[in-house]
Design an enzyme around this catalytic site. Structure first.
Site, PDB file in Angstrom:
ATOM      1  N   THR A  56       0.845  -1.200   0.000  1.00 19.82           N
ATOM      2  CA  THR A  56       0.000   0.000   0.000  1.00 19.82           C
ATOM      3  C   THR A  56       0.882   1.252   0.000  1.00 19.82           C
ATOM      4  O   THR A  56       2.011   1.210   0.462  1.00 19.82           O
ATOM      5  CB  THR A  56      -0.859  -0.041   1.279  1.00 19.82           C
ATOM      6  OG1 THR A  56      -1.758  -1.117   1.143  1.00 19.82           O
ATOM      7  CG2 THR A  56      -1.613   1.244   1.546  1.00 19.82           C
TER       8      THR A  56
ATOM      9  N   ARG B 197     -14.320  -7.618  -0.041  1.00 15.84           N
ATOM     10  CA  ARG B 197     -13.563  -7.205   1.156  1.00 15.84           C
ATOM     11  C   ARG B 197     -13.023  -5.763   1.022  1.00 15.84           C
ATOM     12  O   ARG B 197     -12.488  -5.366   0.011  1.00 15.84           O
ATOM     13  CB  ARG B 197     -12.397  -8.174   1.347  1.00 15.84           C
ATOM     14  CG  ARG B 197     -11.507  -7.885   2.555  1.00 15.84           C
ATOM     15  CD  ARG B 197     -10.254  -7.111   2.181  1.00 15.84           C
ATOM     16  NE  ARG B 197      -9.332  -6.985   3.317  1.00 15.84           N
ATOM     17  CZ  ARG B 197      -8.273  -6.187   3.325  1.00 15.84           C
ATOM     18  NH1 ARG B 197      -8.000  -5.446   2.276  1.00 15.84           N
ATOM     19  NH2 ARG B 197      -7.492  -6.120   4.380  1.00 15.84           N
ATOM     20  N   ILE B 198     -13.175  -5.003   2.077  1.00 16.99           N
ATOM     21  CA  ILE B 198     -12.617  -3.656   2.148  1.00 16.99           C
ATOM     22  C   ILE B 198     -11.676  -3.608   3.345  1.00 16.99           C
ATOM     23  O   ILE B 198     -12.037  -4.030   4.446  1.00 16.99           O
ATOM     24  CB  ILE B 198     -13.743  -2.605   2.305  1.00 16.99           C
ATOM     25  CG1 ILE B 198     -14.637  -2.613   1.052  1.00 16.99           C
ATOM     26  CG2 ILE B 198     -13.160  -1.222   2.537  1.00 16.99           C
ATOM     27  CD1 ILE B 198     -15.911  -1.798   1.215  1.00 16.99           C
ATOM     28  N   GLY B 199     -10.473  -3.105   3.119  1.00 17.99           N
ATOM     29  CA  GLY B 199      -9.484  -3.016   4.198  1.00 17.99           C
ATOM     30  C   GLY B 199      -9.552  -1.689   4.930  1.00 17.99           C
ATOM     31  O   GLY B 199     -10.564  -0.974   4.877  1.00 17.99           O
ATOM     32  N   ASP B 200      -8.466  -1.348   5.601  1.00 14.42           N
ATOM     33  CA  ASP B 200      -8.424  -0.114   6.392  1.00 14.42           C
ATOM     34  C   ASP B 200      -8.156   1.126   5.544  1.00 14.42           C
ATOM     35  O   ASP B 200      -8.495   2.242   5.949  1.00 14.42           O
ATOM     36  CB  ASP B 200      -7.328  -0.212   7.461  1.00 14.42           C
ATOM     37  CG  ASP B 200      -5.944  -0.417   6.826  1.00 14.42           C
ATOM     38  OD1 ASP B 200      -5.849  -1.227   5.875  1.00 14.42           O
ATOM     39  OD2 ASP B 200      -4.978   0.227   7.262  1.00 14.42           O
TER      40      ASP B 200
ATOM     41  N   THR C 105      -0.324   1.117   6.869  1.00 12.74           N
ATOM     42  CA  THR C 105      -0.190  -0.027   5.956  1.00 12.74           C
ATOM     43  C   THR C 105       0.018  -1.290   6.776  1.00 12.74           C
ATOM     44  O   THR C 105       0.726  -1.273   7.789  1.00 12.74           O
ATOM     45  CB  THR C 105       0.978   0.169   4.974  1.00 12.74           C
ATOM     46  OG1 THR C 105       1.197  -1.057   4.271  1.00 12.74           O
ATOM     47  CG2 THR C 105       2.270   0.576   5.674  1.00 12.74           C
ATOM     48  N   GLY C 106      -0.604  -2.371   6.350  1.00 12.15           N
ATOM     49  CA  GLY C 106      -0.452  -3.622   7.090  1.00 12.15           C
ATOM     50  C   GLY C 106      -1.723  -4.452   6.978  1.00 12.15           C
ATOM     51  O   GLY C 106      -2.531  -4.254   6.070  1.00 12.15           O
ATOM     52  N   SER C 107      -1.899  -5.355   7.905  1.00  9.72           N
ATOM     53  CA  SER C 107      -3.059  -6.246   7.879  1.00  9.72           C
ATOM     54  C   SER C 107      -4.295  -5.433   8.286  1.00  9.72           C
ATOM     55  O   SER C 107      -4.586  -5.246   9.460  1.00  9.72           O
ATOM     56  CB  SER C 107      -2.834  -7.428   8.819  1.00  9.72           C
ATOM     57  OG  SER C 107      -2.319  -6.988  10.057  1.00  9.72           O
ATOM     58  N   GLY C 108      -5.015  -4.965   7.269  1.00  9.97           N
ATOM     59  CA  GLY C 108      -6.023  -3.930   7.438  1.00  9.97           C
ATOM     60  C   GLY C 108      -7.096  -4.188   8.481  1.00  9.97           C
ATOM     61  O   GLY C 108      -7.538  -3.264   9.172  1.00  9.97           O
TER      62      GLY C 108
HETATM   63  N1  ASP Z   1      -3.742  -2.237   4.667  1.00  7.71           N
HETATM   64  C1  ASP Z   1      -4.002  -2.749   3.344  1.00  7.71           C
HETATM   65  C2  ASP Z   1      -5.295  -3.524   3.369  1.00  7.71           C
HETATM   66  O1  ASP Z   1      -5.546  -4.196   4.341  1.00  7.71           O
HETATM   67  C3  ASP Z   1      -2.923  -3.621   2.835  1.00  7.71           C
HETATM   68  C4  ASP Z   1      -1.546  -3.039   2.932  1.00  7.71           C
HETATM   69  O2  ASP Z   1      -1.293  -2.121   3.675  1.00  7.71           O
HETATM   70  O3  ASP Z   1      -0.665  -3.528   2.222  1.00  7.71           O
HETATM   71  O4  ASP Z   1      -6.007  -3.504   2.396  1.00  7.71           O
END
Ligand code: ASP
Length: 326
Positions: A192, A220-223, A243-246
């Site tokens: 991201t 699916r929608i992330g953060d 950025t990370g596991s949303g």
């Molecule tokens: N945070 C993003 C999501 O969960 C993924 C990412 O940061 O790489 O969609």
């Protein structure tokens, strides 16, 4: 200590902080993940840093001329969206059924106005569509076909969905399909992009853009398009892009949590960011954030082994990848 004294002490500690000196500042990220020294070839290491540098230049050019932090974060993110190395715009990861569905959000710290899009498929620069939602619609988030339609109505640049496709991301999807794991290349589980900035007037802004996670399904929608989770900006307090596991960043209101800790607990930027990352880690999440306070100071809290990142101000600029790199 009585509540009144505690409040007075907090106010004093806040006013004792040095005031904004009128200098612009910018920070960007290109995703966090498992990125250890030696994982990247020297060529790839160089290519990522060059990509970050190009985005820093675009954002800095706006701020140097006295432009707004909002224009700067959009300019920096657009450059990263165009770079196939990063998981945003061109180079986005694939959904389980082989599509690119893009999420983005932007926030103006001066007004607390915000705009976001989720699951869009045809807008070349999703961050500009998020900005159009903020400025040209009465809403904050638009999703999927409706957002695609709004994009056409706003006259934003449209591309065929194949524009977003890269061979490397397709291979990651095939690996995910074969093994039901996140990605083939462990150095690039995420990717991201985001930017935070303060302009010469002291206004903060934040922006985030992503393809989400390889193999995402069911819409699916992330953060990243969730204001308060992946993106937040408030003048006088802070600006954050995550950025990370949303899912974990949503559950901890990560971006807003950093700002709330500064505003209400009087924590400094680093303490607030580290505590928020700890809260994410405590429930099993991982990743990082770029954070900036009202004086333009930056911090990069993370619990992953790396995060592509860069910073720039009138005093100079730099890029880094690994967690232990300055
Ligand atoms: N945070 C993003 C999501 O969960 C993924 C990412 O940061 O790489 O969609």
């Amino acid at each position: 200590m009585s509540k009144l004294i505690a409040a007075a002490a907090l106010a004093a500690s806040l006013t004792a902080a040095p005031a904004f000196a009128g200098d612009w500042s910018l920070a960007i990220h290109g995703g966090a993940g498992v990125i250890n020294r030696g994982d990247l070839s020297p060529e790839k290491d160089k290519a990522y840093r060059a990509g970050l540098d190009e985005a820093l230049k675009a954002g800095s050019a706006v701020l140097e001329k006295g432009g707004s932090s909002l224009d700067a974060v959009e300019a920096a993110v657009k450059v990263l969206e165009d770079n196939p190395l990063f998981n945003a715009g061109r180079g986005a990861v694939f959904t389980a059924d082989g599509r690119n569905e893009l999420d983005a959000s932007i926030m103006d710290g001066a007004t607390l106005k915000a705009g976001a899009v989720a699951g869009v498929t045809r807008t070349k620069h999703p961050i500009s569509l998020a900005r159009a939602v903020m400025e040209k619609s009465p809403h904050v988030i638009l999703a999927r076909e409706g957002a695609d339609k709004f994009s056409v109505e706003q006259g934003l640049e449209q591309v065929d969905p194949s524009w977003f496709r890269t061979e490397e991301r397709w291979k990651q999807l095939e690996a995910w399909r074969a093994r039901q794991k996140a990605a083939l290349d462990p150095t690039h589980l995420y990717g991201t992009v985001g930017a935070v900035a303060i302009d010469a007037k002291g206004h903060l802004a934040a922006a985030t853009s992503t393809g989400g996670m390889t193999g995402k399904k069911w819409g699916r929608i992330g953060d990243s398009p969730i204001i308060g989770a992946g993106t937040y900006a408030q003048d006088g307090v802070c600006a954050v892009s995550a950025t990370g596991s949303g899912e974990y960043f949503i559950r901890t209101s990560a971006a807003h949590q950093v700002c709330a800790r500064i505003a209400w607990k009087g924590e400094d930027l680093k303490t607030a960011g580290d505590a928020t990352i700890k809260a994410i880690g405590d429930i099993g999440g991982d990743g990082g954030m770029i954070t900036m306070n009202a004086r333009g100071e930056v911090a990069f809290p993370m619990n992953s082994s790396g995060m592509y990142r860069g910073w720039a101000s009138a005093r100079g600029k730099g890029t880094a990848i690994y967690a232990d790199e300055n």
